[in-house]
Design a protein around this motif. Structure first.
Motif, mmCIF file in Angstrom:
data_model
loop_
_atom_site.group_PDB
_atom_site.id
_atom_site.type_symbol
_atom_site.label_atom_id
_atom_site.label_comp_id
_atom_site.label_asym_id
_atom_site.label_seq_id
_atom_site.Cartn_x
_atom_site.Cartn_y
_atom_site.Cartn_z
ATOM 1 N N GLU A 1 0.832 -1.213 0.000
ATOM 2 C CA GLU A 1 0.000 0.000 0.000
ATOM 3 C C GLU A 1 0.860 1.253 0.000
ATOM 4 N N GLU A 2 2.099 1.151 0.472
ATOM 5 C CA GLU A 2 3.004 2.297 0.423
ATOM 6 C C GLU A 2 3.323 2.694 -1.014
ATOM 7 N N CYS A 3 3.276 1.744 -1.929
ATOM 8 C CA CYS A 3 3.494 2.073 -3.346
ATOM 9 C C CYS A 3 2.388 3.000 -3.853
ATOM 10 N N GLU A 4 1.163 2.728 -3.441
ATOM 11 C CA GLU A 4 0.046 3.606 -3.827
ATOM 12 C C GLU A 4 0.222 4.984 -3.204
ATOM 13 N N GLU A 5 0.723 5.021 -1.965
ATOM 14 C CA GLU A 5 0.979 6.308 -1.305
ATOM 15 C C GLU A 5 2.074 7.076 -2.035
ATOM 16 N N ILE A 6 3.112 6.375 -2.481
ATOM 17 C CA ILE A 6 4.183 7.024 -3.241
ATOM 18 C C ILE A 6 3.613 7.642 -4.516
ATOM 19 N N LEU A 7 2.781 6.883 -5.226
ATOM 20 C CA LEU A 7 2.173 7.410 -6.451
ATOM 21 C C LEU A 7 1.289 8.620 -6.170
ATOM 22 N N ALA A 8 0.504 8.541 -5.096
ATOM 23 C CA ALA A 8 -0.371 9.672 -4.753
ATOM 24 C C ALA A 8 0.458 10.923 -4.458
ATOM 25 N N LEU A 9 1.549 10.758 -3.736
ATOM 26 C CA LEU A 9 2.409 11.906 -3.425
ATOM 27 C C LEU A 9 3.062 12.459 -4.688
ATOM 28 N N CYS A 10 3.490 11.573 -5.594
ATOM 29 C CA CYS A 10 4.127 12.021 -6.837
ATOM 30 C C CYS A 10 3.123 12.647 -7.798
ATOM 31 N N ARG A 11 1.841 12.284 -7.678
ATOM 32 C CA ARG A 11 0.808 12.919 -8.517
ATOM 33 C C ARG A 11 0.625 14.383 -8.136
ATOM 34 N N GLU A 12 0.793 14.685 -6.835
ATOM 35 C CA GLU A 12 0.679 16.080 -6.371
ATOM 36 C C GLU A 12 1.765 16.930 -7.010
ATOM 37 N N HIS A 13 3.000 16.477 -6.937
ATOM 38 C CA HIS A 13 4.146 17.084 -7.618
ATOM 39 C C HIS A 13 5.355 16.180 -7.446
ATOM 40 N N ARG A 14 6.408 16.475 -8.176
ATOM 41 C CA ARG A 14 7.618 15.665 -8.116
ATOM 42 C C ARG A 14 8.121 15.586 -6.680
ATOM 43 N N ARG A 15 8.637 14.418 -6.311
ATOM 44 C CA ARG A 15 9.139 14.212 -4.951
ATOM 45 C C ARG A 15 10.497 13.524 -4.997
ATOM 46 N N SER A 16 11.349 13.877 -4.049
ATOM 47 C CA SER A 16 12.625 13.189 -3.911
ATOM 48 C C SER A 16 12.441 11.947 -3.058
ATOM 49 N N VAL A 17 13.389 11.032 -3.159
ATOM 50 C CA VAL A 17 13.352 9.818 -2.351
ATOM 51 C C VAL A 17 13.327 10.183 -0.868
ATOM 52 N N THR A 18 14.118 11.174 -0.478
ATOM 53 C CA THR A 18 14.163 11.601 0.921
ATOM 54 C C THR A 18 12.801 12.099 1.392
ATOM 55 N N GLU A 19 12.155 12.898 0.582
ATOM 56 C CA GLU A 19 10.845 13.427 0.962
ATOM 57 C C GLU A 19 9.822 12.305 1.082
ATOM 58 N N LEU A 20 9.871 11.360 0.159
ATOM 59 C CA LEU A 20 8.945 10.227 0.224
ATOM 60 C C LEU A 20 9.167 9.417 1.500
ATOM 61 N N ALA A 21 10.423 9.162 1.838
ATOM 62 C CA ALA A 21 10.728 8.405 3.056
ATOM 63 C C ALA A 21 10.208 9.138 4.286
ATOM 64 N N GLY A 22 10.397 10.444 4.322
ATOM 65 C CA GLY A 22 9.911 11.224 5.457
ATOM 66 C C GLY A 22 8.399 11.232 5.558
ATOM 67 N N ARG A 23 7.727 11.404 4.449
ATOM 68 C CA ARG A 23 6.258 11.444 4.466
ATOM 69 C C ARG A 23 5.646 10.082 4.781
ATOM 70 N N LEU A 24 6.329 9.003 4.361
ATOM 71 C CA LEU A 24 5.821 7.664 4.650
ATOM 72 C C LEU A 24 6.245 7.169 6.034
ATOM 73 N N GLY A 25 7.244 7.819 6.609
ATOM 74 C CA GLY A 25 7.751 7.373 7.903
ATOM 75 C C GLY A 25 8.466 6.041 7.802
ATOM 76 N N ARG A 26 9.129 5.810 6.687
ATOM 77 C CA ARG A 26 9.843 4.557 6.427
ATOM 78 C C ARG A 26 11.321 4.854 6.174
ATOM 79 N N PRO A 27 12.182 3.874 6.428
ATOM 80 C CA PRO A 27 13.606 4.064 6.124
ATOM 81 C C PRO A 27 13.817 4.317 4.631
ATOM 82 N N ALA A 28 14.799 5.143 4.328
ATOM 83 C CA ALA A 28 15.063 5.497 2.931
ATOM 84 C C ALA A 28 15.376 4.266 2.080
ATOM 85 N N THR A 29 16.087 3.295 2.640
ATOM 86 C CA THR A 29 16.412 2.087 1.872
ATOM 87 C C THR A 29 15.152 1.325 1.488
ATOM 88 N N ALA A 30 14.199 1.222 2.408
ATOM 89 C CA ALA A 30 12.936 0.540 2.104
ATOM 90 C C ALA A 30 12.186 1.290 1.004
#
Length: 137
Positions: free
Chosen positions: A49-78
């Protein structure tokens, strides 16, 4: 000494392990500053389900890996592992931002140094085992 914190930490670790299906490395070389945009592909069945969250965040505007990790509350490697899955499905693409594109007002039509740097990074990601040739100097 409380074991509540240890139990919470263990459950987070287990969740991350199952989220990545036990994988510890992404298939694509992604930097923390890699910027992602939505691509033409779709999520496959069984995606986290985090993949869907990543897509939803990227639909709003471009996102960096760091920003996605922070918004998802997940480690950057994951997050990099999940992004690799999305890249394979072409659901996201690596974005070359406007700062890297040559402007239309360039009189000599030569690529900018930013564009050449982005190209170099992309080639290094695509061909990590390639031999680097450097000019002496």
């Amino acid at each position: 000494m409380s074991t509540h914190g240890d139990a919470a930490e263990d459950s987070t670790f287990v969740r991350t392990y199952t989220l990545t299906r036990g994988r510890t490395r992404p298939r694509h070389l992604l930097g923390l500053d890699t910027v992602l945009d939505v691509g033409p592909g779709r999520l496959g069945p069984g995606q986290a389900e985090e993949c869907e969250e990543i897509l939803a965040l990227c639909r709003e505007h471009r996102r960096s890996v760091t920003e996605l990790a922070g918004r998802l509350g997940r480690p950057a490697t994951a997050v990099k592992i999940l992004v690799s899955d999305l890249l394979d499905a072409q659901a996201v693409v690596i974005s070359v931002t406007a700062a890297y594109a040559a402007s239309d007002t360039d009189a000599d039509e030569r690529p900018t140094t930013h564009l050449l740097a982005a190209l170099s990074v992309g080639l290094k990601r695509k061909f990590p085992d390639a031999i680097a040739y450097r000019q002496a100097g």
